[in-house]
Design an enzyme around this catalytic site. Structure first.
Site, PDB file in Angstrom:
ATOM      1  N   GLU A 297       0.813  -1.205   0.000  1.00  0.00           N
ATOM      2  CA  GLU A 297       0.000   0.000   0.000  1.00  0.00           C
ATOM      3  C   GLU A 297       0.859   1.272   0.000  1.00  0.00           C
ATOM      4  O   GLU A 297       0.592   2.227   0.714  1.00  0.00           O
ATOM      5  CB  GLU A 297      -0.950   0.001   1.203  1.00  0.00           C
ATOM      6  CG  GLU A 297      -1.927  -1.153   1.198  1.00  0.00           C
ATOM      7  CD  GLU A 297      -2.928  -1.076   2.329  1.00  0.00           C
ATOM      8  OE1 GLU A 297      -4.121  -1.329   2.076  1.00  0.00           O
ATOM      9  OE2 GLU A 297      -2.529  -0.772   3.462  1.00  0.00           O
ATOM     10  N   ASP A 375      -8.950  -8.281   3.789  1.00  0.00           N
ATOM     11  CA  ASP A 375      -8.692  -7.177   4.711  1.00  0.00           C
ATOM     12  C   ASP A 375      -9.795  -7.024   5.740  1.00  0.00           C
ATOM     13  O   ASP A 375     -10.652  -6.153   5.609  1.00  0.00           O
ATOM     14  CB  ASP A 375      -8.538  -5.874   3.914  1.00  0.00           C
ATOM     15  CG  ASP A 375      -8.015  -4.721   4.753  1.00  0.00           C
ATOM     16  OD1 ASP A 375      -7.624  -4.951   5.903  1.00  0.00           O
ATOM     17  OD2 ASP A 375      -7.982  -3.594   4.242  1.00  0.00           O
ATOM     18  N   GLU A 403     -12.767  -1.812  11.891  1.00  0.00           N
ATOM     19  CA  GLU A 403     -12.618  -0.904  10.753  1.00  0.00           C
ATOM     20  C   GLU A 403     -13.732  -1.065   9.726  1.00  0.00           C
ATOM     21  O   GLU A 403     -14.411  -0.122   9.367  1.00  0.00           O
ATOM     22  CB  GLU A 403     -11.261  -1.140  10.098  1.00  0.00           C
ATOM     23  CG  GLU A 403     -11.034  -0.345   8.827  1.00  0.00           C
ATOM     24  CD  GLU A 403      -9.732  -0.711   8.143  1.00  0.00           C
ATOM     25  OE1 GLU A 403      -9.510  -0.233   7.021  1.00  0.00           O
ATOM     26  OE2 GLU A 403      -8.948  -1.487   8.720  1.00  0.00           O
TER      27      GLU A 403
END
EC number: 3.2.1.139
Length: 835
Positions: A297, A375, A403
């Protein structure tokens, strides 16, 4: 079976702010009986005030006084006192008090607890283990458990870490509980009181290390000022047996150290990292080690120099070896992909990158692997990387901070999700290969292993932003110690420690907790299609279109007729072939693939019939309605506990659950309408796009308001809302009520944007029945939005309103800042109607 001390009555809990978490030590009602059942003395076999054993003694003294009202005298270094709790290491006990032959051999951090007879022995294999045993004993007492026990327990693995994604400026990436407790304005904070309190909480659940900064690391953490600050953090944690670790930026030798390279094989780079490591250990002599995110990332890594990830990890491992430190190297490495390539698959990345390097990592390197291959999604298959590193230490990475999973504004108890992975049998070499046995080192005979969790507590007194979310942190610690532990048993212990011993509270919160992940799964994404949130923005509200047409690889490949990723060997990406033979065969065949992962492994028609007999599209509709219905029940169940929970926490939780009732409907409608629009396949139950109790705001008479087309379209009912014509114009929307006279709950769906706090009032005729302010950014925990979308969509209810047919409904919206008092619709809900 536990024997519980029967309590004559259950007392009311005083108002609390959540700072003590599950370590409240609330007084038991029958203090006289309780007082007679606990020892009168506490013998501490280490008088050093920074020792975890000394801390255990003071914790026992505080706990016994609070729970039972008894003042136990603290005695140092001798065992002559009768009716005592003796706390220390086994070695200290044998030197001071004599042998205890019944104690079995303990692993590092393990402890022996015996409450038989007149004395209590709490003996650890080391100081930290003794502290763990003290917290275990106090946990029993706090739950009214005075039974006689004698047992030993040891951790399943040596690595039981938490990760904090704290930035040096005090912000926290994916943090929903306020600013950092560690950093502010580029340096370590002066007041470390909250750090000490965090250490206490972590020690009570047997966590032994904290990585204090973001995996997207800022190299200035390595400044001399911050190295001293890290030393102060370590000093604050040390009495609780919690070590400090830090995240590193791979490019630090160049960006911070002034070198012209960060090549891991360059001698100057090697020397630079060795010197930095020496300096760190001068300030933090017991530092746990490093966490590294490289080549992921946009983060720098070894591949820019054509070096392998193993060579990158080993650079740090060798620098740490003289000190006994550990490198946790994240397996979250992937490249952006071309969606037009039907063989491309981000889920394959971890195995592709790391399997060829198996056996090339130093012995103090541990590969930190997310539970699934994408993820932190609401459901994923077990990461196949666990089955492909037979000669490398591994640890599982979990996420407490929610998240993608409601960001603490939704109740989602996560251990049932984690257990789908921990209990999964990968059948390596056709032998039992539970993930929990792999990551603890048992299956492949590895010396290091365990777990890490992204936690991200903040300065909010609830730590995570929500009282109920703390159950996930508590349970994570329990699972890190024993990954075979039962989610329901864990949450029941947490409930009693957090909210008291009322059996109604226990039963109700247990049911809510155990239903919460399945409910969120249902209304946010099911059949293995991942969490259908906005992956390009806040990772919070619904936006299924963002999953596709990008390079991130979280694709659904949905179109008018089909949906799902084909990950088979025969016709797809080949991902299923990364599993051992038995598992690969199960996932390769759609007839043997479980429905709950159907769309993860197979590209099918929307009309494909699942094992349940339903079509895929009908399952979508039914699941989203079912999940939202369950979320409505959380609110009513919690309301039944009024008077049984202190007012401050009752109101806090009530507000969040009320919000979840509305936002679950936002999710339900957005996903159902998005795919109905895509497929044109109607809902058999005629619910989707059919809302008989709604009045759309754009259908009302508008003065100072105008219509606004919302994007994404599914975030608003009929894709349209109203906003004020300017940011200094008050808007009014009126209409005649055409529903039968009666008593209704009025639900107003509106949008609450970051950057303003609009004010709304709602009237029936000239009678005001409610008003509210758009201040969710202050009272809720999720990442706010600056747009009218699925993140900012919100609902408020006014319950029990008497309505007559023909009444005039009026909404008055006063904008503030950039927020133009947006309104979507009003629902008039008869009793029992969800909408």
């Amino acid at each position: 079976m536990r024997a519980f001390f029967l309590l004559a009555s259950l007392g009311f809990v005083a108002a609390e702010n959540g700072l003590d978490g599950w370590l409240r030590y609330a007084p038991l009602p029958c203090t006289t009986q309780c007082h007679s059942k606990v020892p009168a003395n506490i013998v501490v076999l280490n008088a050093t005030e920074t020792s975890p054993i000394y801390v255990a003694g003071t914790e026992l003294q505080t706990g016994l006084k609070s729970i039972c009202g008894s003042h136990a005298e603290l005695i140092h270094g001798q065992c002559k006192a009768s009716s005592s709790v003796v706390v220390g290491t086994i070695e200290q006990y044998r030197k001071t008090c004599g042998n205890l032959s019944e104690i079995p051999e303990l692993e590092e951090d393990g402890f022996w607890l015996s409450t038989k007879g007149n004395d209590v022995q709490i003996l650890g294999s080391n100081d930290r283990g003794a502290l763990y045993g003290a917290f275990e004993y106090l946990s029993m007492l706090a739950q009214g458990n005075f039974s006689e026990v004698a047992y030993a327990t040891s951790p399943s693995a040596p690595i039981r870490w938490v990760n904090q994604w704290d930035n040096l400026d005090g912000s926290i990436e994916r943090g929903y509980g306020g600013p950092s407790i560690f950093f502010k304005n580029g340096t370590v904070v002066e007041d470390l009181t909250r750090v000490k309190q965090y250490g206490r909480l972590l020690a009570s659940i047997r966590i032994n290390a904290v990585v204090v900064n973001n995996v997207n690391a800022n190299a200035s953490l390595l400044s001399s000022e911050n190295l001293k600050g890290l030393g102060r953090i370590a000093d604050a944690f040390r009495p609780y047996g919690v070590k400090v670790g830090i995240s590193l930026n791979f490019a630090s030798p160049e960006t911070f150290g002034g070198l012209d390279t960060y090549d891991p094989l360059n001698s100057s780079v090697i020397k630079w990292w060795s010197n930095i490591t020496d300096q760190l250990y001068q300030n933090v002599p017991d530092m746990a080690g490093y966490l590294v995110k490289g080549d992921s990332e946009g983060q720098p890594g070894p591949e820019i120099y054509n070096r392998t990830l193993a060579q990158g990890a080993n650079l740090f491992a060798k620098a740490l070896q003289p000190y006994g430190g550990i490198v946790m190297f994240r397996a979250f490495v992937y490249n952006q992909l071309n969606e037009s390539d039907w063989k491309a698959d981000r889920a394959k990345a971890a195995v592709d990158f790391f399997k060829p390097l198996d056996g090339e990592f130093e012995e103090n390197v541990v590969i930190q692997i997310k539970y699934g291959p994408i993820d932190f999604q609401v459901r994923e298959p077990t990461s196949p990387l666990f089955a492909n590193l037979l000669n490398t230490n591994t640890a599982i990475e979990l996420e407490v901070t929610q998240e993608y999973l409601g960001q603490q504004s939704h109740l989602v108890y996560l251990p049932p999700l984690w257990k789908t992975v921990l209990d999964f049998d990968l059948r390596v070499d056709h032998k039992p290969s539970l993930v929990r046995d792999i990551v603890t080192g048992k299956r492949f005979n590895r010396k290091l292993g365990g777990s890490a969790a992204v936690v991200n507590v903040g300065t909010n007194t609830t730590w995570l932003g929500s009282y109920l979310s703390m159950s996930n942190l508590y349970a994570y610690g329990r699972l890190a110690w024993n990954p075979a532990d039962d989610p329901e048993a864990m949450v029941q212990d947490w409930i009693q420690l957090t909210f008291g011993l009322d059996p109604t509270v226990l039963k109700t919160l247990t049911r809510m907790s155990m239903e919460s992940w399945p409910a969120y799964l249902n209304y946010s994404g099911n059949l293995g299609i991942q969490t259908l949130t906005d992956i390009l923005y806040t990772h919070y509200g619904p936006n299924p279109a963002t999953q596709d047409n990008n390079g991130w690889g979280q694709w659904t490949r949905a179109d008018h007729t089909t949906v799902g990723m084909d990950r088979t060997i025969s016709n797809g990406t080949g991902y299923s072939g990364q599993y051992p033979e038995e598992i690969a065969a199960m996932y390769e065949n759609i007839d043997t693939t479980p429905d709950n992962l159907c769309l993860w492994f197979h590209h099918v028609n929307w009309t494909h019939h699942l094992h349940s007999g339903k079509t895929v599209i009908q399952h979508f509709y039914d699941a989203h309605y079912s999940g939202a219905d369950t979320a409505q029940s959380f609110f009513t169940q919690w309301e039944s506990l009024k008077g049984k929970v202190d007012e401050e926490r009752y109101n806090h939780v009530r507000h969040r659950l009320d919000y979840q009732t509305g936002h679950s409907i936002v999710w339900r409608d957005a996903i159902s309408n998005f795919y109905y629009n895509m497929t044109s396949i109607p809902d058999d139950s005629k619910r989707v796009s059919h809302y008989p109790w709604r009045i759309e705001a754009e259908d009302m008479a508008l003065d100072g308001y105008k219509t606004y087309t919302v994007s994404p379209f599914e975030a608003a009912s009929r894709s349209v809302a109203i906003v004020t014509v300017s940011n200094n114009t008050v808007g009014t929307a009126t209409t005649k009520v055409d529903f039968p006279s009666g008593t209704y709950d009025l639900a107003v769906n509106y949008f609450d944007l970051y950057g303003g706090q609009s004010h709304w009032q709602i009237y029936l005729n000239d009678r005001q029945i409610g008003e509210w302010i758009g201040n969710s950014e202050d009272v809720l925990s999720h990442t706010p939005s600056i747009y009218l979308d699925g993140h900012s969509a919100i609902r408020i209810k006014f319950r029990g309103v008497t309505v007559k047919k023909g009444d005039m409904l009026k909404i008055v919206g006063k904008p503030d800042g950039v927020e133009p008092a947006p309104v979507d619709y009003v629902s008039f809900l008869p009793h029992g109607v969800v909408d």
